[in-house]
Design an enzyme around this catalytic site. Structure first.
Site, PDB file in Angstrom:
ATOM      1  N   TYR A  73      23.446 -31.328   3.807  1.00 46.06           N
ATOM      2  CA  TYR A  73      22.152 -31.708   3.248  1.00 46.06           C
ATOM      3  C   TYR A  73      21.459 -30.506   2.604  1.00 46.06           C
ATOM      4  O   TYR A  73      21.048 -30.553   1.429  1.00 46.06           O
ATOM      5  CB  TYR A  73      21.212 -32.321   4.311  1.00 46.06           C
ATOM      6  CG  TYR A  73      19.797 -32.292   3.793  1.00 46.06           C
ATOM      7  CD1 TYR A  73      19.381 -33.224   2.861  1.00 46.06           C
ATOM      8  CD2 TYR A  73      18.927 -31.252   4.127  1.00 46.06           C
ATOM      9  CE1 TYR A  73      18.126 -33.148   2.282  1.00 46.06           C
ATOM     10  CE2 TYR A  73      17.675 -31.162   3.562  1.00 46.06           C
ATOM     11  CZ  TYR A  73      17.276 -32.115   2.638  1.00 46.06           C
ATOM     12  OH  TYR A  73      16.050 -32.011   2.064  1.00 46.06           O
ATOM     13  N   ASP A 111      19.654 -37.479   3.363  1.00 49.53           N
ATOM     14  CA  ASP A 111      18.933 -37.263   4.619  1.00 49.53           C
ATOM     15  C   ASP A 111      18.501 -38.635   5.139  1.00 49.53           C
ATOM     16  O   ASP A 111      18.947 -39.665   4.620  1.00 49.53           O
ATOM     17  CB  ASP A 111      17.742 -36.331   4.398  1.00 49.53           C
ATOM     18  CG  ASP A 111      16.656 -37.005   3.576  1.00 49.53           C
ATOM     19  OD1 ASP A 111      16.942 -38.036   2.940  1.00 49.53           O
ATOM     20  OD2 ASP A 111      15.516 -36.523   3.575  1.00 49.53           O
ATOM     21  N   GLU A 120      13.433 -25.872   3.456  1.00 45.10           N
ATOM     22  CA  GLU A 120      14.443 -26.868   3.810  1.00 45.10           C
ATOM     23  C   GLU A 120      14.903 -26.734   5.263  1.00 45.10           C
ATOM     24  O   GLU A 120      15.139 -27.730   5.944  1.00 45.10           O
ATOM     25  CB  GLU A 120      15.646 -26.778   2.868  1.00 45.10           C
ATOM     26  CG  GLU A 120      15.349 -27.251   1.449  1.00 45.10           C
ATOM     27  CD  GLU A 120      14.931 -28.720   1.403  1.00 45.10           C
ATOM     28  OE1 GLU A 120      15.185 -29.453   2.360  1.00 45.10           O
ATOM     29  OE2 GLU A 120      14.328 -29.110   0.382  1.00 45.10           O
TER      30      GLU A 120
END
Length: 362
Positions: A123, A141, A40
């Site tokens: 996020y 996102d 991520e």
DNA sequence: AACACGGGGTG
DNA sequence: CACCCAGTGTT
């Protein structure tokens, strides 16, 4: 109709679509929060295809949070070189130390706990919480913002705080009706990445097309609304590639941890475009005095907010001069083999340009 | 709210 | 060449 039925239907449709169309990505083969976290962070503002080889190498070298926490930052940066946004690597390393020191090496499993980690924003916290721990945590996102703005016909600038708040509210309403939440969040992003693309979206393949507001209003190519962006500023630089003749080592400077290319190494560069001034500036930086610089080429490097026009100059020296402590933006100078340190892509291109054999003009 | 922060794929 | 990407932290 019961409250949440519409959300539940949408979530179910999208999750079912995802089961059939999900790409087989390396980080989808694990439930390890550490591996998902690394992916991520790498995926922030960075495309899947770019990330994959970095992810594989990184997990090979740093297989768990303990190995990352105990590694020297320079090693982490070396595995990050070329990926960009180098602050991410520094924060990843710092967060690994946090997890080991504050949580005994066990990853936090809540949005709040994750948010406390360096480099983990709203996020990424939502992504790890939902994907690794199946918490019903929303995420927004660029992909999600695009999908939702089209599906629900949101005509406000998606960069605006108010619009973002609205998007997060919708994402929350949806993920609370989804099962499992991690699959739904990935489905939303996957749809944006592969079907509901910025340009030329494949609406005929979209599981949400029947209820899509943008589609109904024939406005798919006008959504999402994004404000105008500023033109990048041009900066002229001279890079000095000074080689020690016997060892072939190059004079490299390490940049300050904060700011552009933070912590990375490069041939010293100074603002300006004439070589005489550059020579004086190099002395100020702590480089050897009176090297004979010869212009050997030009490199243009484009960033989101800057355009770097770099004149590449080369010099050779017989003696590896003693080096002083440099001034900003550098923290240290060293005669070194460029292969042994972390370089930005710009530095790599500058060195390549300096390595080209010089052709005569006639 | 605006800005700094990389690099590369795509049409 | 313009756009924009599985964003975050600072000012």
């Amino acid at each position: 109709m019961m409250e949440g039925d519409e959300e539940r239907a949408l979530a179910h449709t999208l999750t079912a679509w995802f089961e059939r169309h999900r790409r087989d990505l390396p980080w989808r083969r694990t439930r390890d929060p550490y591996a998902i976290w690394v992916s991520e962070i790498m995926l922030q503002q960075t495309r899947v295809d770019t990330v994959i080889p970095y992810y594989q190498r990184f997990l090979g070298r740093f297989p768990d949070v303990a190995s990352l926490a105990s590694a020297p930052l320079d090693h982490v940066l070396q595995h990050w070189q070329g990926l960009g946004y180098y602050r991410r690597a520094r924060q990843l390393h710092a967060a690994a130390e946090q997890v080991v020191a504050d949580h005994g090496g066990v990853f936090p499993n809540t949005v709040e706990g994750l948010r406390a980690l360096s480099g983990v924003g709203p996020y990424t916290a939502g992504a790890i919480a939902s994907i690794a721990f199946d918490a019903p945590a929303p995420l927004v996102d660029g992909n999600v913002a695009r999908v939702l703005s089209r599906r629900f016909g949101i005509w406000d600038d998606i960069k605006q705080g108010r619009t973002q708040k609205e998007l997060w509210r919708i994402a929350g309403d949806l993920v609370r009706q989804a099962a499992p939440p991690g699959a739904f969040n990935q489905a939303l992003m996957e749809l944006g990445a592969t079907v509901c693309t910025p340009r030329s979206p494949k609406c005929e393949q979209c599981p949400l097309a029947a209820d899509c507001v943008a589609r109904a209003e024939d406005a798919v190519d006008r959504l999402p609304v994004v404000g105008a962006k500023k033109a990048p500023r041009t900066v002229r630089l001279v890079a000095a590639v000074v080689t020690h003749e016997r060892t072939q080592r190059v004079l490299l400077a390490q940049r300050h941890a904060d700011g552009l290319f933070g912590g990375l190494w490069e041939p010293p560069m100074v603002e300006g475009d004439d070589l005489e001034t550059t020579r004086g500036q190099l002395g100020r930086l702590g480089a050897p005095p009176s090297v004979e610089l010869r212009e050997v080429g030009e490199v243009t490097h484009l960033l989101t907010h800057r355009r770097l026009d770099v004149t590449v100059a080369r010099a050779h020296t017989a003696r590896a001069h003693r080096l002083r402590k440099p001034s900003e933006p550098y923290v240290q100078l060293r005669w070194t083999d460029p292969a042994e340190v972390a370089l930005s892509t710009l530095a790599r291109r500058v060195l390549e340009t300096a390595d080209q054999p010089q052709e005569r003009l006639f």
